[in-house]
Design an enzyme around this catalytic site. Structure first.
Site, PDB file in Angstrom:
ATOM      1  N   ASP A   1       0.860  -1.169   0.000  1.00 31.83           N
ATOM      2  CA  ASP A   1       0.000   0.000   0.000  1.00 31.83           C
ATOM      3  C   ASP A   1       0.901   1.224   0.000  1.00 31.83           C
ATOM      4  O   ASP A   1       1.883   1.275   0.740  1.00 31.83           O
ATOM      5  CB  ASP A   1      -0.880  -0.012   1.259  1.00 31.83           C
ATOM      6  CG  ASP A   1      -2.293   0.405   0.960  1.00 31.83           C
ATOM      7  OD1 ASP A   1      -2.485   1.530   0.478  1.00 31.83           O
ATOM      8  OD2 ASP A   1      -3.219  -0.389   1.220  1.00 31.83           O
TER       9      ASP A   1
ATOM     10  N   ASP B   1      -3.112   4.585  -2.440  1.00 35.00           N
ATOM     11  CA  ASP B   1      -4.198   5.172  -1.656  1.00 35.00           C
ATOM     12  C   ASP B   1      -4.637   6.538  -2.204  1.00 35.00           C
ATOM     13  O   ASP B   1      -3.780   7.415  -2.404  1.00 35.00           O
ATOM     14  CB  ASP B   1      -3.651   5.349  -0.226  1.00 35.00           C
ATOM     15  CG  ASP B   1      -4.728   5.561   0.805  1.00 35.00           C
ATOM     16  OD1 ASP B   1      -5.519   4.636   1.025  1.00 35.00           O
ATOM     17  OD2 ASP B   1      -4.768   6.665   1.391  1.00 35.00           O
TER      18      ASP B   1
ATOM     19  N   GLU C   1      -6.234   3.734  -6.106  1.00 37.01           N
ATOM     20  CA  GLU C   1      -7.556   3.907  -5.485  1.00 37.01           C
ATOM     21  C   GLU C   1      -8.049   5.302  -5.860  1.00 37.01           C
ATOM     22  O   GLU C   1      -7.367   6.291  -5.587  1.00 37.01           O
ATOM     23  CB  GLU C   1      -7.456   3.770  -3.969  1.00 37.01           C
ATOM     24  CG  GLU C   1      -8.839   3.742  -3.329  1.00 37.01           C
ATOM     25  CD  GLU C   1      -8.882   4.301  -1.904  1.00 37.01           C
ATOM     26  OE1 GLU C   1      -9.857   4.003  -1.193  1.00 37.01           O
ATOM     27  OE2 GLU C   1      -7.962   5.049  -1.508  1.00 37.01           O
TER      28      GLU C   1
ATOM     29  N   HIS D   1     -11.136  -3.298   2.974  1.00 35.35           N
ATOM     30  CA  HIS D   1     -11.145  -2.915   4.388  1.00 35.35           C
ATOM     31  C   HIS D   1     -11.996  -1.666   4.657  1.00 35.35           C
ATOM     32  O   HIS D   1     -12.147  -1.276   5.811  1.00 35.35           O
ATOM     33  CB  HIS D   1      -9.712  -2.672   4.857  1.00 35.35           C
ATOM     34  CG  HIS D   1      -9.087  -1.502   4.153  1.00 35.35           C
ATOM     35  ND1 HIS D   1      -8.812  -1.504   2.802  1.00 35.35           N
ATOM     36  CD2 HIS D   1      -8.712  -0.283   4.598  1.00 35.35           C
ATOM     37  CE1 HIS D   1      -8.310  -0.343   2.447  1.00 35.35           C
ATOM     38  NE2 HIS D   1      -8.228   0.427   3.527  1.00 35.35           N
ATOM     39  N   ASP D   2     -12.498  -1.015   3.599  1.00 36.98           N
ATOM     40  CA  ASP D   2     -13.336   0.179   3.772  1.00 36.98           C
ATOM     41  C   ASP D   2     -14.810  -0.109   3.498  1.00 36.98           C
ATOM     42  O   ASP D   2     -15.650   0.782   3.677  1.00 36.98           O
ATOM     43  CB  ASP D   2     -12.904   1.289   2.800  1.00 36.98           C
ATOM     44  CG  ASP D   2     -11.500   1.801   3.070  1.00 36.98           C
ATOM     45  OD1 ASP D   2     -11.082   1.791   4.245  1.00 36.98           O
ATOM     46  OD2 ASP D   2     -10.830   2.217   2.103  1.00 36.98           O
TER      47      ASP D   2
HETATM   48  C1  GLC Z   1      -8.165   5.145   1.647  1.00 38.04           C
HETATM   49  C2  GLC Z   1      -7.999   3.928   2.529  1.00 38.04           C
HETATM   50  C3  GLC Z   1      -8.711   4.175   3.814  1.00 38.04           C
HETATM   51  C4  GLC Z   1      -8.070   5.365   4.484  1.00 38.04           C
HETATM   52  C5  GLC Z   1      -8.074   6.586   3.580  1.00 38.04           C
HETATM   53  C6  GLC Z   1      -7.141   7.636   4.084  1.00 38.04           C
HETATM   54  O1  GLC Z   1      -9.476   5.347   1.272  1.00 38.04           O
HETATM   55  O2  GLC Z   1      -8.448   2.786   1.862  1.00 38.04           O
HETATM   56  O3  GLC Z   1      -8.684   3.049   4.660  1.00 38.04           O
HETATM   57  O4  GLC Z   1      -8.758   5.661   5.655  1.00 38.04           O
HETATM   58  O5  GLC Z   1      -7.638   6.276   2.271  1.00 38.04           O
HETATM   59  O6  GLC Z   1      -5.809   7.203   3.943  1.00 38.04           O
END
Ligand code: GLC
Length: 570
Positions: A111, A212, A271, A343-344
């Site tokens: 990540d 991310d 992402e 995980h979100d």
């Molecule tokens: C992304 C991650 C999430 C995190 C956010 C801030 O969306 O997947 O878990 O809280 O970024 O880093």
């Protein structure tokens, strides 16, 4: 071209799109496997479970952050990019993880959280120390506007997106929590420092990155006020940072500086909340040298009304419309990622399936539908067991900064009753997906011998890996078959996609085609039997994969999945 050269060119071409037949598995380390009994998963715990992942058949592991971090957002707030948090182990453990994965023919992607750092990162400590510090401009600092925040943006984890720093009397920008200040990518030194760090990890043997919120890194430097939706307290600044003005330039620069020497072997997935199909095509068109694929968010936004805390039922027609558009939009150029869970997000069997009487059937149907789309599928730990959402009954049981902050804001500032706030948290809170992996039916679920950092789902006595591995009709064995199919059938990896029955509210139906072969995929999104309105010629086709032990032509039983195959005369 000599035959020899032709052959090697074919091999390179075949290799550079290896990711089309690959399946990625996400490990959320905190909740995967705890080797030392402190209640938190760790890298040695992952190493101990590699044979399980190998049995499942996945090709790539995406590891959520294990870097040094104060853990305000479970590691998505990094204070040292080049070391491992002692909570999870050491660099030596990580090296061993890489070696052990590679020994089994699997890859590791890390990540990469570089939209922001932790507020404890030395870069931020320096930056905040004075107006003239050389790293001042590494973050977004602004003087107060009329004694208040520089603009009206709200942060993702409640409150304003700005925090006043007493040392210099200026505000800094944080799109998430105040413990996650945003890096200023306008500054070339920031970009160079990030690229250097990425190269350091690739030199160490990692095979790519999950990046991310990477489409947030280019902001409109004017930072204009955002639109205020409904009765919201803050403005929505996303128009000024989602896929911002310099995003493609930054990603192409990153490709040049980091990916290009080894691009074909790497997997990069960005992402990208709010990304559109048209932007995604640009990000993932191989000829543009940016990313392998992106995570888009449209299909996971269909079962709530604007805010994730206002859930509504999913309309299957919307889901097909959305995923179908992405299939079409990236058919000629670009590449899709495919995911239900991470995980979100809530657990998919609880979200789009039935986690009661039809848990196993619906978990398999959902998996079958997703994995037979064109794109690279991602499995989130425990999804392959049909793990379910968790029913938390008090706010004290939550661990996630997002849920806890929302609860405080709703109850303290807005005066909503606690039971109502808890009810609105239930469906979409992120801790649903973060309860520990259910390895066995014993206390601790085989995850830990200690006190787990977050409660274990009580259904672990029933739903666990030990019960499923080797049981022929388990969810786990079904995922194994699906992964093997992607490896063996080019039609699943590469075939053309065509959505059928777009207006049918109960049946998900599409075809894939590759040369003379054609597949028909049918999924019943409910407990009522249904006769799908497809070409009856399919009734005599062979069943390639299904989630019932027998096959009854075209009618679909509760939550039934059928993947039918036939050869067309050309
Ligand atoms: C992304 C991650 C999430 C995190 C956010 C801030 O969306 O997947 O878990 O809280 O970024 O880093």
């Amino acid at each position: 071209m000599s035959t020899e050269l032709q052959d090697s060119a074919t091999v390179v071409a075949a290799n550079s799109d290896w990711f089309t037949s690959a399946v990625v598995y996400q490990v959320y380390p905190r909740s995967f496997s705890d080797s030392d009994g402190d209640g938190v998963g760790d890298i040695r715990g992952i190493i101990e479970r590699l044979d399980y992942l190998h049995t499942l058949g996945v090709d790539v592991v995406w590891l959520s952050p294990v870097y040094v971090s104060p853990q305000n957002d479970n590691g998505y707030d990094i204070s040292d990019y080049r070391d491992i948090d002692p909570l999870f182990g050491s660099l030596a453990d990580l090296d061993e993880l890489i070696a052990q994965l590679h020994a089994r023919g699997m890859k590791l992607i890390m990540d990469l959280v570089v939209n922001h750092t932790s507020h404890e990162h030395p870069w931020f400590l320096e930056s905040r120390s004075s107006l003239t510090n050389p790293k001042r401009d590494w973050y977004w600092w602004r003087a107060p506007e009329n004694g208040a925040e520089p603009n009206n943006w709200g942060a993702a984890f409640s409150g304003p997106a700005w925090t006043l720093d007493e040392t210099t009397g200026e505000y800094y920008l944080h799109l998430f929590s105040p413990q996650q200040p945003d890096l200023n990518w306008e500054n070339p030194e920031v970009r160079a420092a990030v690229y250097e760090m990425m190269n350091w990890w690739l030199d160490r043997g990692v095979d790519g990155f999950r990046m991310d919120v990477i489409n947030y890194i280019s902001k409109d430097p004017a930072l204009p006020d955002g639109r205020v939706w409904g009765s919201n307290r803050y403005g929505d600044g996303s128009a000024f940072y989602i896929s911002g003005p310099r995003i493609h330039e930054y990603l192409q620069e990153m490709h040049r500086e980091v990916f290009s020497p080894r691009a074909g072997a790497l997997l990069t997935v960005g992402e990208m909340p709010g990304v559109t199909v048209d932007d995604a095509r640009l990000f993932t068109d191989a000829a543009r040298d940016e990313l392998t694929m992106v995570f888009q968010f449209e299909h996971v936004g269909l079962d709530h009304d604007g805010s994730k805390w206002r859930p509504k039922a999913l309309d299957l027609v919307d889901l097909k419309q959305s995923l179908g558009r992405w299939q079409e939009g990236l058919a000629e150029r670009g590449w899709n990622s495919l995911y239900w869970s991470n995980h979100d997000q809530p657990r998919v069997v609880s979200r789009f399936g039935d986690d009661g009487a039809y848990r196993e059937l619906s978990a398999k149907m959902l998996a079958g539908i997703l994995h037979t789309h064109r794109g690279t599928p991602f499995i989130y730990q425990g999804e392959e067991l049909g793990m379910t959402n968790m029913a938390f009954s008090t706010i004290d049981e939550y661990r996630d900064i997002e849920a806890i902050n929302y609860f405080r804001e709703a109850t303290d500032l807005l005066g909503l009753p606690e039971h109502e706030t808890l009810a609105s948290l239930a469906q979409h809170n992120r801790d649903n997906a973060r309860t520990p992996m259910q390895w066995s039916g014993y206390p601790g679920a085989g995850f830990t011998t200690g006190e787990p950092w977050i409660a274990i789902n009580p259904n672990s006595a029933r739903i666990n890996a030990a019960e499923q591995v080797g049981r022929d009709d388990s969810v786990f064995e079904f995922y194994r078959r699906l992964i093997a199919l992607r490896h063996s059938e080019p039609i699943i990896a590469r075939g053309d996609f065509r959505m059928l029955l777009p207006d049918d509210p109960r049946v998900y139906a599409f075809t894939r085609s590759w040369g003379e072969q054609e597949l028909l995929v049918l999924g019943n999104f409910g407990a009522e039997p249904v006769e799908p309105d497809v070409d009856p010629a399919w009734a005599s086709a062979a069943l390639l994969l299904g989630n019932y032990p027998d096959h009854t032509a075209l009618a679909l039983r509760p939550w039934e999945l059928k993947v039918l195959t036939q050869t067309r005369a050309m």
